[in-house]
Design a protein around this motif. Structure first.
Motif, short mmCIF file in Angstrom:
data_model
loop_
_atom_site.label_atom_id
_atom_site.label_comp_id
_atom_site.label_asym_id
_atom_site.label_seq_id
_atom_site.Cartn_x
_atom_site.Cartn_y
_atom_site.Cartn_z
N LEU A 50 0.84 -1.20 0.00
CA LEU A 50 0.00 0.00 0.00
C LEU A 50 0.88 1.25 0.00
N LEU A 51 1.98 1.21 0.76
CA LEU A 51 2.89 2.37 0.77
C LEU A 51 3.55 2.54 -0.60
N GLY A 73 2.02 9.40 -6.03
CA GLY A 73 3.05 10.38 -5.68
C GLY A 73 2.94 10.85 -4.24
N VAL A 74 2.34 10.02 -3.37
CA VAL A 74 2.16 10.42 -1.97
C VAL A 74 3.36 9.95 -1.16
N THR A 75 4.12 10.92 -0.64
CA THR A 75 5.32 10.56 0.13
C THR A 75 5.35 11.24 1.49
N ASP A 76 4.42 12.16 1.73
CA ASP A 76 4.44 12.88 3.01
C ASP A 76 3.41 12.30 3.98
N SER A 79 -4.56 8.18 2.15
CA SER A 79 -4.60 9.09 1.02
C SER A 79 -4.69 8.30 -0.30
N ALA A 80 -3.91 7.23 -0.42
CA ALA A 80 -3.92 6.43 -1.66
C ALA A 80 -5.27 5.76 -1.87
N ILE A 81 -5.85 5.25 -0.79
CA ILE A 81 -7.17 4.58 -0.93
C ILE A 81 -8.23 5.62 -1.28
#
Ligand code: NZQ
Ligand code: ZN
Length: 384
Positions: free
Chosen positions: A301-302, A310-313, A322-324
């Motif tokens: 998931l990470l 592009g979620v890294t924070d 955030s990704a889901i």
């Protein structure tokens, strides 16, 4: 990386004008049965192209294969094959026609009750050869060995697969998709996206190439999905969508990696019980399933958050949520509701679907076989 065997014998014939080439793929002496659905191919010129291509062949027709192809209808096709001594099938349409034709192919020579192929996974020992002219990019059925068949009388929807059911060839002409209604384009994007997720969002298996292939399909779908809805007559957009959908489920990206498929198993029950389109059931189930299994799927998931969104924070939990959340918003942006209430009034669905899976033996689903009927009930309770 896990051990694997990879076998995909379907010849892909891709591009505009390619329907004409089926004449070369079908043996001259074949007695062909052309199968199709509710008539879209007669309205968009695909039927005429097929007839023209088969001018020199001996062929018959069997139309009326419905969405979520029904056993009852398909058995009438089996009768035609037997009575008319058909030697080759040509499916012209979307996943339902391709799947239905695979069942006809397997059932025609089956000794005994063909429903056993689905309900008891009775082995398929011979099948009539088949080809596909695809008109809806979504399922990957055009170059895989699987089919999902419904029995309307008992509200069952079950899958089978046999190496004998790989299409011999599949014609993918993006121009055939120009007449798709927005609902079906959106369904196709979501189905292909979730086929890829089922083979990617599990746990790391030291398979970076498979991960990159899956990420490539997901990123391309994010790019071309909205374009396909906005400009459905754009050749290059529909060509990319078509190739994505094939690659999402032709076996390649799943080589040597763990696979989930629980969203599909739950989705099939939702279609069987409530008649919701296949892809739409997946859009309902997936966000809840990912949240529920976030511990087991933590690392992937990470990776998904980073590589696709592009979620890294933020904390691990924040990045995963955030990704889901973005995944769910993507489906919604295509016009696909992600809650059951967007389709049916189904407050009893969590209980009903868990009971159906229990009645089928209650085998736990998912890459770790951890999703029991009780977990399914929990997941669906968050999706009303
Ligand atoms: O029946 P016709 O008149 O052809 O109309 C169809 C149908 O109403 C229409 N359509 C297809 N091509 C068109 C078009 N309309 C205008 N222009 C065109 N070019 O679209 C409607 C939906 O068609 P369908 O074949 O049902 O859609 P799809 O391709 O999404 O297939 C869904 C079925 O495939 C199964 C699903 O469960 C469902 O039964 N799946 C098969 C899989 C496999 N074999 O590997 C995997 C999937 O996960 C999925 O389960
Ligand atoms: Zn699917």
């Amino acid at each position: 990386m896990n051990n694997f065997s990879y076998y995909n014998p379907t010849k892909i014939i891709f591009g505009k004008g390619k329907i004409a080439s089926i004449a070369k793929e079908i043996p001259a002496e074949a007695r062909v049965l052309v199968t199709y659905g509710g008539g879209s191919i007669k309205r968009n010129g695909v039927y005429d192209q097929v007839r023209e291509a088969l001018k020199g062949h001996d062929f018959l027709e069997f139309g009326g294969i419905e969405v979520n192809p029904g056993y009852e209808t398909l058995m009438k096709g089996v009768e035609v094959v037997r009575k008319e001594a058909v030697t080759m099938l040509l499916a012209v349409g979307g996943g339902s026609v391709a799947d239905g034709t695979k069942f006809i192919a397997a059932a025609a020579n089956f000794k005994g009750e063909p429903w056993d192929i689905l309900s008891k996974q009775a082995p398929v020992k011979s099948a009539i050869p088949l080809g596909v002219v695809l008109t809806l990019p979504a399922t990957g059925s055009e170059s895989n060995s699987f089919a999902v068949i419904s029995r309307k009388a008992t509200h069952e929807k079950l899958a089978f697969g046999s190496p004998l059911c790989y299409p011999k060839f599949a014609v993918l002409d993006p121009e055939t998709t120009y007449t798709l209604p927005p609902v079906q384009i959106a369904n196709g994007v979501v189905d292909a996206f979730i086929h890829t997720i089922e083979q990617y969002l599990t746990y790391p298996a030291a398979a970076p190439l498979q991960d990159r292939l899956a990420e490539g399909v997901l990123l391309t779908l994010l790019e071309v999905g909205p374009k396909a809805l906005a400009t459905p007559n754009d050749y290059d957009t529909m060509a990319s969508l078509m190739w994505c959908a094939t690659l999402a489920l032709n076996g390649l990206i799943g080589c040597g990696v763990p696979q989930d498929w629980s969203t599909h198993m739950i989705g099939h029950e939702l279609t069987a019980a409530y008649g919701i389109d296949h892809a739409r059931t997946l859009a309902v189930v997936l966000p809840g399933l990912l949240r529920n299994r976030r511990e087991e799927k933590h690392e992937k998931l990470l990776q998904y958050a980073r590589q696709i969104w592009g979620v890294t924070d933020g904390s691990d939990d924040e990045r995963i949520e955030s990704a889901i959340g973005r995944t769910e918003e993507f489906f919604q942006s295509l016009g696909v509701p992600t809650r059951l209430s967007g389709y049916v009034d189904a407050v009893s669905a969590p209980e009903a679907i868990a009971a159906r899976l229990e009645a089928r033996g209650g085998n736990p689903l998912g890459e770790r076989a951890s999703i029991t009927p009780d977990v399914v009930r929990e997941i669906l309770a968050t999706r009303l």
